[in-house]
Design an enzyme around this catalytic site. Sequence first.
Site, PDB file in Angstrom:
ATOM      1  N   THR A  44       0.237   0.118  18.062  1.00  0.00           N
ATOM      2  CA  THR A  44       0.930   1.184  17.334  1.00  0.00           C
ATOM      3  C   THR A  44       0.515   2.550  17.863  1.00  0.00           C
ATOM      4  OG1 THR A  44       0.923  -0.242  15.385  1.00  0.00           O
ATOM      5  CG2 THR A  44       1.478   2.066  15.027  1.00  0.00           C
ATOM      6  N   CYS A 101     -11.287  -5.750  16.996  1.00  0.00           N
ATOM      7  CA  CYS A 101     -11.230  -6.286  15.640  1.00  0.00           C
ATOM      8  C   CYS A 101     -12.586  -6.159  14.977  1.00  0.00           C
ATOM      9  CB  CYS A 101     -10.790  -7.743  15.666  1.00  0.00           C
ATOM     10  SG  CYS A 101      -9.020  -7.891  15.590  1.00  0.00           S
ATOM     11  N   ASP A 141      -4.635   0.585  12.441  1.00  0.00           N
ATOM     12  CA  ASP A 141      -5.800  -0.232  12.777  1.00  0.00           C
ATOM     13  C   ASP A 141      -5.636  -0.912  14.133  1.00  0.00           C
ATOM     14  OD1 ASP A 141      -3.824  -2.022  12.233  1.00  0.00           O
ATOM     15  OD2 ASP A 141      -4.876  -3.080  10.629  1.00  0.00           O
ATOM     16  N   ASN A 142      -4.670  -0.436  14.946  1.00  0.00           N
ATOM     17  CA  ASN A 142      -4.453  -1.157  16.203  1.00  0.00           C
ATOM     18  C   ASN A 142      -3.926  -0.228  17.298  1.00  0.00           C
ATOM     19  OD1 ASN A 142      -1.283  -1.591  16.540  1.00  0.00           O
ATOM     20  ND2 ASN A 142      -1.816  -1.596  14.371  1.00  0.00           N
ATOM     21  N   CYS A 199       2.564  11.029  29.824  1.00  0.00           N
ATOM     22  CA  CYS A 199       2.541  12.494  29.737  1.00  0.00           C
ATOM     23  C   CYS A 199       2.614  13.191  31.084  1.00  0.00           C
ATOM     24  CB  CYS A 199       1.293  12.966  28.991  1.00  0.00           C
ATOM     25  SG  CYS A 199      -0.225  12.871  29.957  1.00  0.00           S
ATOM     26  N   LYS A 244       0.820  -1.217   0.000  1.00  0.00           N
ATOM     27  CA  LYS A 244       0.000   0.000   0.000  1.00  0.00           C
ATOM     28  C   LYS A 244       0.853   1.265   0.000  1.00  0.00           C
ATOM     29  CE  LYS A 244      -4.013  -2.021   2.208  1.00  0.00           C
ATOM     30  NZ  LYS A 244      -4.884  -2.053   3.402  1.00  0.00           N
TER      31      LYS A 244
HETATM   32 ZN   LIG Z   1      -1.189  10.797  29.752  1.00  0.00          ZN
END
Ligand SMILES: [Zn+2]
Lengths: 347, 67
Positions: free
Chosen positions: A135, A187, A131-132, A249, A88
Amino acid sequence: MHEPNYDSFKRYSRQILFQPIGKNGQEKLKEKHVLIIGAGALGSGCAEILARSGVGTLTIADRDYVEESNLQRQQLYTEEDASTSLPKAYAAEQRLKQINQSIEISGLVTDVTPEVLERFSDVDLIIDATDNFDTRLSINDFCQKQNIPWIYGACLGSYGISYNFIPGKTPCMSCLLEQIPLTGATCDSEGIIAPAVQMVTSIQTAEALKILTENWDSLRTTLLSFDLWNNERSEIDVSVLKTDSCLSCGANPDFPYLKYQHQTKAAVLCGRNTVQIRPGSPHQADLSHWESVFQGLGYNTRRNSYLLSVSLEKPYRLVCFLDGRVFIHGTNDIQKAKSIYYRFFGS
Amino acid sequence: MNLVINGQQKSVSEHIRTIEELMNELKLNPQLVIVEQNGQVIDKQSYSVAPVNEGDQLELVKFVGGG
Ligand SMILES: [Zn+2]
């Protein structure tokens, strides 16, 4: 005959007439670099809009190849791309270069690991079109560490969702999700309609244009979702969910999702009945060597410049990529897929 | 019990007492849903005890993975 100069501002005249962007904003777009992670439905749509808008540098990364079932919603691809199983990222790069030759476009055929992300610490924005959640959580940590804004987008059925993650301002994805959702829970067995994709890409790219032209005051601050079939729309101000103890964070970040383990990694590909196996150390695979090995074993094979497809005992099929990754098609079971992988590729 | 969920009037089972029970009825995975109740974001840890009352205005935003 008038010879068009595709690098001129003329091609962007309607966008420049749009007052919040203007000529100044257009010049800003030209200086910016956007990394789009995923070249499926959302990635195709976002990449096309950003390329047409004149973002100066676009990188689009994806680990998969084009299949017939993508054509209903993945707008950059053609029947020919599917019939030749083009990766792709490569097919997207070719198409985007036809759309706008005056910007820098590169396609990367790869799984986007923390190591790959490290090469992009100077980008201005990351668009999530994966899609996950594995990642996404590494994108989240990487962006916190490097102070890069990123735009989450996802869709399923007729439903879509998006949020602008701005380091130092908004909560991060780890604040919003306390733990990685189980892969199985996300999924897609529900399918997807193209309008849901287009709605999410419109939201993501509108926010991207605001960020890239530095119209920070216009940025949407809510978590937004919609369902185009059930006529629902919802927005929540999630700023209260920013957590000071967050490991991604908070005050003492540890970026847990950037810790790369040097071992063979297996991941189920959502909705594809496929497991991806990634070797512990990335290496260039010699596809013609493997083609002759598999042919010697009596299997039918197909090969193009980027991948080798091997039909195994039904229902299994495997696909080897140049970067050493292997897809085992025909199962969602990681153990089963690993046993097939190790049969051929050693341990 | 009548609720307003994502801007739409919905009627749900009278037995529902908590946010978690409401999610079960709506077949939502609590781990993947952010809830705003009458303008207040609800802490995830309290879904199992946070009460749901007649007429509540709820925004339920579900995280999905597909792209
Ligand atoms: Zn955070």
